[in-house]
Design an enzyme around this catalytic site. Structure first.
Site, PDB file in Angstrom:
ATOM      1  N   SER A  59      51.136 -12.344 -17.236  1.00 52.33           N
ATOM      2  CA  SER A  59      50.984 -13.425 -16.256  1.00 52.33           C
ATOM      3  C   SER A  59      49.795 -13.228 -15.317  1.00 52.33           C
ATOM      4  O   SER A  59      49.377 -14.175 -14.647  1.00 52.33           O
ATOM      5  CB  SER A  59      52.265 -13.577 -15.428  1.00 52.33           C
ATOM      6  OG  SER A  59      52.444 -12.483 -14.554  1.00 52.33           O
ATOM      7  N   LYS A 126      52.072 -10.793  -8.520  1.00 53.15           N
ATOM      8  CA  LYS A 126      51.399 -12.098  -8.465  1.00 53.15           C
ATOM      9  C   LYS A 126      50.320 -12.055  -7.393  1.00 53.15           C
ATOM     10  O   LYS A 126      50.252 -11.139  -6.580  1.00 53.15           O
ATOM     11  CB  LYS A 126      52.388 -13.222  -8.130  1.00 53.15           C
ATOM     12  CG  LYS A 126      53.589 -13.353  -9.062  1.00 53.15           C
ATOM     13  CD  LYS A 126      53.214 -13.847 -10.443  1.00 53.15           C
ATOM     14  CE  LYS A 126      54.466 -13.966 -11.325  1.00 53.15           C
ATOM     15  NZ  LYS A 126      54.110 -14.271 -12.734  1.00 53.15           N
TER      16      LYS A 126
END
Length: 244
Positions: A59, A126
């Site tokens: 991701s 993230k």
């Protein structure tokens, strides 16, 4: 005379042997103490200063690859510091990305913090896109995200070929929360995927474990992770995301 001399020689030999045994035992005890202090120091550093983490998915490509080992600075936001726009952070998703998952036991939390148990699948990595007070919209006529009305140039970290988002949204980040997204937007389950859940996709600041400061492994890609310069354009537009 000869017999007496032999007795003295034998006695001296025995004394020397006992001295050597005692010295060996003392050295072993010292080594054990040194080892114990080193282990204790390592556990304290791991629990409160810096921790290694393995990147679990793609991701965050192309900034981080699956299996990369990163070093997380757990003091980055100590002493009233706050996550900043552009920081790559590691956080616990319980209560936000995993709104219905129960907290682990106190013993498991302690072991995990000390590095004696794996972080598990509740921990995410993230990039912070918005902080408390920011209005984030996607996407403008130019295809870019906008933060407080300012278009964000993400070319420095967004995976080539990916759009900033295929999902339109317009959100004001609540105080004390973060809006986070992966750099590989088409393969990242991030704040966008949790808009309809408790918390609206935002992550509480107090769930942040730390800031990713270094990519450590593989050795050929070792580098520091600095905040992209593009976020300077958002400085002073709202929220608490001032540049460090």
């Amino acid at each position: 005379m000869d017999s007496h001399a032999e007795g003295n020689a034998d006695g001296a030999s025995e004394d020397e042997g006992e001295g050597e045994d005692e010295g060996g035992r003392r050295w072993s005890r010292d080594l054990l103490w040194i080892g114990a202090v080193c282990v204790a120091a390592l556990l304290l550093v791991n629990a409160f200063v810096a921790r290694p983490f393995a990147v679990p998915s793609g991701s965050m490509e192309g900034t981080l690859q699956p299996g990369d080992r990163v070093l997380v600075n757990q003091l980055a936001y100590a002493f009233d510091g706050q996550p900043q726009r552009g920081d790559v952070v590691v956080f616990d998703g319980i209560g936000s990305f995993l709104p219905y998952q129960a907290e682990p036991s106190g013993v498991k939390r302690l072991l995990t913090r000390a590095g004696l148990a794996p972080a598990g699948d509740t921990v995410y990595v993230k990039r912070v896109i918005g902080v408390g007070g920011d209005r984030i919209t996607c996407c403008g006529s130019d295809g870019r995200l906008r933060i407080n009305g300012v278009p964000l140039d993400e070319s420095a970290y967004l995976l080539p070929g990916d759009a900033p988002s295929a999902v339109p949204f317009d959100i004001v980040v609540p105080s004390g929360k973060l809006w986070v997204m992966g750099d590989h937007r088409s393969a990242s389950r991030d704040s966008r995927d949790h808009l309809g859940e408790p918390g609206g996709g935002t992550v509480p600041v107090d769930r942040v474990i730390g800031r990713v400061d270094w990519l450590l492994f593989p050795l050929g890609r070792t580098t520091s992770l600095d905040r992209p310069a593009a976020f300077a354009a958002i400085e002073g537009t709202g929220g608490h995301g001032e540049q460090r």
